[in-house]
Design a protein around this motif. Structure first.
Motif, PDB file in Angstrom:
ATOM      1  N   UNK A  12      21.403  -4.634   0.027  1.00 25.05           N
ATOM      2  CA  UNK A  12      20.677  -5.582  -0.819  1.00 25.05           C
ATOM      3  C   UNK A  12      19.271  -5.793  -0.274  1.00 25.05           C
ATOM      4  N   UNK A  13      19.151  -5.946   1.039  1.00 28.82           N
ATOM      5  CA  UNK A  13      17.834  -6.122   1.661  1.00 28.82           C
ATOM      6  C   UNK A  13      16.977  -4.898   1.415  1.00 28.82           C
ATOM      7  N   UNK A  14      17.563  -3.702   1.598  1.00 27.20           N
ATOM      8  CA  UNK A  14      16.797  -2.472   1.399  1.00 27.20           C
ATOM      9  C   UNK A  14      16.371  -2.323  -0.054  1.00 27.20           C
ATOM     10  N   UNK A  15      17.262  -2.639  -0.985  1.00 29.90           N
ATOM     11  CA  UNK A  15      16.919  -2.512  -2.394  1.00 29.90           C
ATOM     12  C   UNK A  15      15.837  -3.513  -2.773  1.00 29.90           C
ATOM     13  N   UNK A  16      15.901  -4.717  -2.245  1.00 26.66           N
ATOM     14  CA  UNK A  16      14.886  -5.721  -2.540  1.00 26.66           C
ATOM     15  C   UNK A  16      13.520  -5.303  -2.037  1.00 26.66           C
ATOM     16  N   UNK A  17      13.466  -4.734  -0.837  1.00 25.46           N
ATOM     17  CA  UNK A  17      12.196  -4.270  -0.299  1.00 25.46           C
ATOM     18  C   UNK A  17      11.666  -3.070  -1.064  1.00 25.46           C
ATOM     19  N   UNK A  18      12.552  -2.226  -1.538  1.00 27.37           N
ATOM     20  CA  UNK A  18      12.115  -1.035  -2.260  1.00 27.37           C
ATOM     21  C   UNK A  18      11.437  -1.416  -3.572  1.00 27.37           C
ATOM     22  N   UNK A  19      11.890  -2.504  -4.203  1.00 29.38           N
ATOM     23  CA  UNK A  19      11.282  -2.918  -5.456  1.00 29.38           C
ATOM     24  C   UNK A  19       9.868  -3.435  -5.241  1.00 29.38           C
ATOM     25  N   UNK A  20       9.584  -3.976  -4.068  1.00 27.31           N
ATOM     26  CA  UNK A  20       8.272  -4.523  -3.790  1.00 27.31           C
ATOM     27  C   UNK A  20       7.377  -3.521  -3.072  1.00 27.31           C
ATOM     28  N   UNK A  21       7.812  -2.276  -2.980  1.00 25.95           N
ATOM     29  CA  UNK A  21       7.069  -1.262  -2.231  1.00 25.95           C
ATOM     30  C   UNK A  21       5.752  -0.905  -2.930  1.00 25.95           C
ATOM     31  N   UNK A  22       4.740  -0.592  -2.130  1.00 25.77           N
ATOM     32  CA  UNK A  22       3.471  -0.151  -2.708  1.00 25.77           C
ATOM     33  C   UNK A  22       3.641   1.166  -3.455  1.00 25.77           C
ATOM     34  N   UNK A  23       2.688   1.467  -4.320  1.00 23.50           N
ATOM     35  CA  UNK A  23       2.824   2.630  -5.193  1.00 23.50           C
ATOM     36  C   UNK A  23       2.578   3.956  -4.475  1.00 23.50           C
ATOM     37  N   UNK A  24       1.760   3.975  -3.441  1.00 27.09           N
ATOM     38  CA  UNK A  24       1.430   5.260  -2.822  1.00 27.09           C
ATOM     39  C   UNK A  24       2.623   5.813  -2.055  1.00 27.09           C
ATOM     40  N   UNK A  25       2.731   7.132  -2.073  1.00 25.74           N
ATOM     41  CA  UNK A  25       3.865   7.795  -1.436  1.00 25.74           C
ATOM     42  C   UNK A  25       3.928   7.525   0.067  1.00 25.74           C
ATOM     43  N   UNK A  26       2.817   7.646   0.752  1.00 22.40           N
ATOM     44  CA  UNK A  26       2.850   7.467   2.208  1.00 22.40           C
ATOM     45  C   UNK A  26       3.210   6.026   2.578  1.00 22.40           C
ATOM     46  N   UNK A  27       2.738   5.058   1.819  1.00 22.24           N
ATOM     47  CA  UNK A  27       3.085   3.666   2.097  1.00 22.24           C
ATOM     48  C   UNK A  27       4.569   3.425   1.844  1.00 22.24           C
ATOM     49  N   UNK A  28       5.094   4.030   0.789  1.00 23.94           N
ATOM     50  CA  UNK A  28       6.515   3.876   0.474  1.00 23.94           C
ATOM     51  C   UNK A  28       7.374   4.534   1.542  1.00 23.94           C
TER      52      UNK A  28
END
Length: 103
Positions: A12-28
């Motif tokens: 759940x924590x990982x999924x929540x953070x993934x939704x708020x991830x920046x758009x650029x590939x390297x940042x993600x």
């Protein structure tokens, strides 16, 4: 079965953070490295709380899980910071380009 709630909560924590991830590939992908650190810490916590009874037929393979996390982390780090080709040595120039013909 104490491991399941920890893995569920970490998911759940990982999924929540993934939704708020920046758009650029390297940042993600960098965010994914941070999440792998959290997952590894959660796995270590579960490992410290586990107990395998003698003669138990099935048990969770913590060393293999840690090895898989290290492999994924190494692949991401290699992709994010690829090794650069080393500069080739500069060969000295002759500077003499006039030749005599042989007769």
């Amino acid at each position: 079965m104490k491991l399941i709630p920890y893995l569920y909560l970490s998911g759940i924590v990982l999924a929540g953070n993934a939704l708020a991830a920046p758009a650029s590939e390297s940042a993600t992908l960098s965010l994914l490295l941070t999440q792998l650190d959290m997952l590894d810490a959660t796995l270590k916590r579960a490992e410290s709380q586990s107990s395998v009874a003698p003669g138990e037929r099935f048990f969770f393979d913590y060393p293999q899980a840690h090895a898989d996390i290290r492999a994924v982390r190494a692949g991401l780090e290699q992709y994010l910071t690829p090794s650069r080709a080393q500069p080739q040595p500069v060969l000295p120039l002759a500077g003499q380009y006039r030749r005599e013909s042989v007769q």
